[in-house]
Design an enzyme around this catalytic site. Structure first.
Site, PDB file in Angstrom:
ATOM      1  N   CYS A   2     -39.316 -41.813  14.344  1.00  0.00           N
ATOM      2  CA  CYS A   2     -39.267 -42.850  14.754  1.00  0.00           C
ATOM      3  C   CYS A   2     -37.631 -42.803  15.419  1.00  0.00           C
ATOM      4  CB  CYS A   2     -39.037 -44.091  13.691  1.00  0.00           C
ATOM      5  SG  CYS A   2     -40.643 -44.092  12.697  1.00  0.00           S
ATOM      6  N   ARG A  27     -38.548 -41.548  21.327  1.00  0.00           N
ATOM      7  CA  ARG A  27     -38.908 -41.120  19.885  1.00  0.00           C
ATOM      8  C   ARG A  27     -40.193 -41.704  19.241  1.00  0.00           C
ATOM      9  NH1 ARG A  27     -34.886 -38.192  17.504  1.00  0.00           N
ATOM     10  NH2 ARG A  27     -35.926 -38.635  15.461  1.00  0.00           N
ATOM     11  N   TRP A  74     -42.811 -44.571  15.584  1.00  0.00           N
ATOM     12  CA  TRP A  74     -44.184 -43.929  15.737  1.00  0.00           C
ATOM     13  C   TRP A  74     -44.869 -43.958  14.414  1.00  0.00           C
ATOM     14  CZ3 TRP A  74     -45.804 -38.603  14.858  1.00  0.00           C
ATOM     15  CH2 TRP A  74     -46.452 -38.450  15.777  1.00  0.00           C
ATOM     16  N   ASN A 100     -36.640 -43.399   9.169  1.00  0.00           N
ATOM     17  CA  ASN A 100     -37.495 -42.340   9.958  1.00  0.00           C
ATOM     18  C   ASN A 100     -37.820 -41.123   9.201  1.00  0.00           C
ATOM     19  OD1 ASN A 100     -38.519 -40.591  11.970  1.00  0.00           O
ATOM     20  ND2 ASN A 100     -36.398 -39.931  12.286  1.00  0.00           N
ATOM     21  N   GLY A 101     -38.950 -40.766   9.026  1.00  0.00           N
ATOM     22  CA  GLY A 101     -39.466 -39.824   8.066  1.00  0.00           C
ATOM     23  C   GLY A 101     -40.556 -40.128   7.228  1.00  0.00           C
ATOM     24  N   GLU A 482     -49.829 -23.977  30.078  1.00  0.00           N
ATOM     25  CA  GLU A 482     -48.733 -25.045  30.010  1.00  0.00           C
ATOM     26  C   GLU A 482     -49.007 -26.052  31.139  1.00  0.00           C
ATOM     27  OE1 GLU A 482     -46.458 -26.141  28.390  1.00  0.00           O
ATOM     28  OE2 GLU A 482     -45.104 -27.109  29.767  1.00  0.00           O
ATOM     29  N   LYS A 486     -49.555 -30.087  30.447  1.00  0.00           N
ATOM     30  CA  LYS A 486     -48.720 -31.033  31.294  1.00  0.00           C
ATOM     31  C   LYS A 486     -49.779 -31.843  31.764  1.00  0.00           C
ATOM     32  CE  LYS A 486     -45.278 -30.688  29.947  1.00  0.00           C
ATOM     33  NZ  LYS A 486     -44.954 -29.611  29.386  1.00  0.00           N
ATOM     34  N   GLU A 489     -51.549 -34.325  29.087  1.00  0.00           N
ATOM     35  CA  GLU A 489     -50.447 -35.394  28.563  1.00  0.00           C
ATOM     36  C   GLU A 489     -49.955 -36.428  29.348  1.00  0.00           C
ATOM     37  OE1 GLU A 489     -46.989 -33.842  26.537  1.00  0.00           O
ATOM     38  OE2 GLU A 489     -46.715 -32.292  27.958  1.00  0.00           O
ATOM     39  N   HIS A 505     -66.876 -15.516  29.780  1.00  0.00           N
ATOM     40  CA  HIS A 505     -67.633 -15.475  28.274  1.00  0.00           C
ATOM     41  C   HIS A 505     -67.782 -16.947  28.063  1.00  0.00           C
ATOM     42  CE1 HIS A 505     -66.615 -11.189  28.125  1.00  0.00           C
ATOM     43  NE2 HIS A 505     -65.328 -11.629  28.602  1.00  0.00           N
ATOM     44  N   LYS A 604     -41.552 -37.983  21.578  1.00  0.00           N
ATOM     45  CA  LYS A 604     -40.645 -37.052  21.927  1.00  0.00           C
ATOM     46  C   LYS A 604     -40.430 -35.957  20.919  1.00  0.00           C
ATOM     47  CE  LYS A 604     -38.276 -34.594  24.687  1.00  0.00           C
ATOM     48  NZ  LYS A 604     -39.088 -33.780  25.730  1.00  0.00           N
TER      49      LYS A 604
HETATM   50  C1  F6R Z   1     -45.079 -30.960  25.384  1.00  0.00           C
HETATM   51  C2  F6R Z   1     -44.036 -31.231  24.519  1.00  0.00           C
HETATM   52  C3  F6R Z   1     -44.153 -30.641  23.331  1.00  0.00           C
HETATM   53  C4  F6R Z   1     -42.962 -30.137  22.749  1.00  0.00           C
HETATM   54  C5  F6R Z   1     -43.194 -29.855  21.167  1.00  0.00           C
HETATM   55  C6  F6R Z   1     -42.326 -28.862  20.506  1.00  0.00           C
HETATM   56  O1  F6R Z   1     -44.570 -31.443  26.640  1.00  0.00           O
HETATM   57  O2  F6R Z   1     -43.091 -31.681  25.089  1.00  0.00           O
HETATM   58  O3  F6R Z   1     -45.423 -29.843  23.042  1.00  0.00           O
HETATM   59  O4  F6R Z   1     -42.860 -28.817  23.531  1.00  0.00           O
HETATM   60  O5  F6R Z   1     -43.600 -31.066  20.382  1.00  0.00           O
HETATM   61  O6  F6R Z   1     -41.016 -29.617  20.676  1.00  0.00           O
HETATM   62  P1  F6R Z   1     -39.583 -29.142  20.303  1.00  0.00           P
HETATM   63  O7  F6R Z   1     -39.398 -28.217  21.576  1.00  0.00           O
HETATM   64  O8  F6R Z   1     -38.796 -30.177  20.344  1.00  0.00           O
HETATM   65  O9  F6R Z   1     -39.765 -28.335  18.968  1.00  0.00           O
END
Ligand code: F6R
Length: 609
Positions: A2, A27, A74, A100-101, A482, A486, A489, A505, A604
């Site tokens: 959060c 967040r 969140w 937050n936590g 990757e 992308k 998500e 396979h 995030k």
């Molecule tokens: C995907 C994305 C997440 C972060 C992951 C790690 O686009 O952003 O998969 O890469 O949550 O986050 P960090 O790098 O902040 O530890």
């Protein structure tokens, strides 16, 4: 996970809090709420859903007062409803708290408090904090918080106000980020710097175990052991516009197009023409120490884990050092073979990812030396590592990571080069060639991003798609992963990244005209193999979009569309090949009218397990 904010100063708190929450919405955005300390009582407004709903409610019922706290949520414990939205209150309604936590022992604490007559109104773990503080309050809010937190296990960044402690705001931190902003006549609290930048650049990062009391007259700070300490103030040098959209429609677009300049900032001072030792001095590792490293384990989550996979390839290729990438969420519960000669490279944009922190602490306990690669100075990973190097990419606000990824890759390439030279795996002539190729990467990234129109045309092929496959091999297997992540998500199209040689396979059964395949086919030792894999897909009616290099005209006969990136060394090619895949995911999401910067169910930085 959060975002929390707090304010104490001369202005109307509600305006300051809402402006701060707007900048923290990345967040989490399941619900939001604020409490303002009025003359007679605390006034709280909260709403489920995005911040707009809270803003509308506050417009209808203005909250008057110059002290307050706010929260964007969140959900972890309890559904994302208005009742579970923060701030939470005690039985009397005289205490209000944002958190937050995760309070791990909240069930036991709740049972104890209920037995003592406390009445709970939400399903959250946070509410126990409000009731504990109520029970411990004897006139000094900071003291009550300290006594309450002695009983708490878990993680928290919290801010609390009380009707019975006028003019006081108390905050505390344990394993969740929290900063205090210092204005000329006001103080601010936030989970992250962008929430404060419109008000102040002078901040104090709290440490685990810190408790602080804010009044209009100043900040009193106590450390883990309870002893007072002067707050250390650092000045943030980021430009405030860096935390805002800068003319782009979405943060994701802005951040993708910032990659050339972000790469320049990452490489700055680390790749001088003649001094190969530049990065070594920053690593604070001698040549001998690098030579003695027996293995490198690279640790991260999500996109950062994909960076680890690229790093694994680069370290083996350029430095001849055994390397392996590990998902932090898996590693933290495994008996991995960590030896004293293991170097752990921990990668995290935010530096706050709970699994990454846990895995890092575990390998550290087992004797590994920890080098962190992070974008957030002062973050938990930054501070807990033996040594941290910063990607200097500027704040990344969009949930989908883009510039953090490519800057992480460039940092890993520099690390692999330094290792390679120190260990004598690279002859000086080859090292010079590689450094020259690296210096071209920012300009080449700009050229790759200039292909946006070609990519946008390809995005229309994903309309009506049932799913998508991303294929790569060798250095670009992680690029396929990757690209798929992308697309999933931000556009919600199911996508699978595969090592192309594995197709036959099993996954080849998925190939249909409604399942586009994106194939990364840049020059390298597996190029011909990749072409064969593309043929296998085409023969089964699957449409193919290839990512190839400029001047490779053979690709046209293997693909329905070709997106081109500049040529570079094979080992560096993941940094350029991923760029069209980011653009593609973005274009598909925009085409579908989705909330690109805040995709559903995501947040995030994942500061809870
Ligand atoms: C995907 C994305 C997440 C972060 C992951 C790690 O686009 O952003 O998969 O890469 O949550 O986050 P960090 O790098 O902040 O530890």
């Amino acid at each position: 996970m959060c975002g929390i904010v707090g304010y104490i100063g001369p202005d109307q708190a509600a305006d300051v809090l809402l402006a701060g929450l707007r900048r923290l919405a990345y967040r989490g955005y399941d619900s939001a709420g604020i409490t303002v300390v009025g003359d007679e009582a605390l006034r709280t407004v909260k709403r489920a859903g995005k911040l707009d709903r809270l803003e509308a409610a506050v417009r209808e019922t203005p909250l008057v007062g110059t002290i307050g706290i706010g929260h964007t949520r969140w959900a972890t414990h309890g559904a994302p409803t208005e009742t579970n939205a923060h701030p939470h209150s005690d039985c009397t309604g005289r205490i209000s708290i944002v958190h937050n936590g995760i309070i791990e022992n909240y069930q036991a604490l709740k049972a104890e408090l209920e037995a003592q007559g406390h009445v709970f109104t939400s399903d959250t773990d946070t509410e126990v904090l409000a009731h504990l503080i109520e029970r411990e309050f004897k006139g000094d809010l900071a003291e009550a918080v300290r006594n309450a937190l002695r009983l708490v296990e878990g993680s928290y960044a919290m801010a609390v106000v009380s009707q019975d402690a006028p003019g006081v705001l108390v905050v505390a931190r344990q394993h969740s980020p929290l900063i205090i902003g210092h204005g000329p006549d006001a103080y601010y609290v936030a989970s992250d710097v962008p929430a404060l930048l419109h008000r102040t650049r002078r901040v104090t990062y709290l440490n685990d175990g810190d408790i602080a009391r804010l009044t209009r007259d100043g900040v009193s700070l106590w450390g883990k052991d309870g002893s007072p300490r002067a707050p250390q103030i650092v000045t943030i040098t980021w430009d405030v516009s860096a935390a805002e959209k800068g003319g782009y429609r979405h943060f994701m677009a802005k951040e993708m197009h910032e990659q050339p300049s972000a790469l320049v900032d990452t490489l700055r001072g680390r790749l001088p023409a003649s001094d190969q030792a530049a990065i070594l001095s920053e690593l604070e590792m001698t040549r001998e120490e690098l030579q003695k490293v027996g293995q490198v384990i690279l640790i991260g989550c999500g996109t950062a884990y994909h960076a680890c996979l690229v790093g694994e390839f680069a370290l083996e290729e350029l430095a001849g050092v055994p390397a392996r990438a590990a998902m932090a969420s898996e590693l933290r519960y495994r008996d991995a073979l960590i030896t004293r000669d293991t170097l752990a490279v921990v990668i995290s944009q935010s530096g706050e990812t709970a699994d990454t922190l846990a895995a890092m602490n575990r390998v550290k306990e087992m004797g590994a030396r920890v080098l962190a690669i992070t974008n957030v100075v002062g973050s938990s990973v930054d501070r807990a590592a033996d040594k941290a190097i910063h990607t200097n990419a500027g704040p990344e606000i969009a949930v989908a990571s883009t510039k953090a990824y490519t800057t992480q890759l460039s940092m890993l390439f520099m690390l692999a080069l330094a290792f390679g030279e120190a260990r004598g795996h690279l002859v000086p002539e080859r090292a010079r060639e590689l450094r020259a190729a690296m210096r071209n990467l920012p300009e080449q990234a700009a050229q790759a991003l200039a292909q946006e129109d070609v990519v946008n045309a390809c995005a229309s092929r994903f309309r009506g798609a049932h799913g998508a496959l991303f294929l790569g091999r060798g250095a670009n297997y992680p690029t396929a992963l990757e690209g798929a992540l992308k697309l999933k998500e931000v556009s919600y199209i199911h996508a699978q990244g595969y090592a192309a040689g594995e197709m036959k396979h099993g996954p080849i059964a998925l190939v249909t005209p409604e399942c586009p395949t994106v194939a990364v086919a840049v020059p390298g030792r597996v190029y011909d193999k990749m072409l064969s894999n593309m043929q296998e897909v085409r023969a089964r009616g699957g449409p193919i979009i290839a990512v190839g290099v400029e001047g490779d005209h053979d690709l046209e006969s293997y693909a329905d569309a070709v997106i081109r990136v500049p040529r570079t060394e094979e080992v560096f090619s993941p940094l350029l090949a991923v760029l069209p895949l980011q653009l593609l995911a973005y274009a598909c999401a925009v085409d579908r009218g989705l909330d690109v910067d805040q995709p559903r169910n995501l947040a995030k930085s994942v500061t809870v397990e």
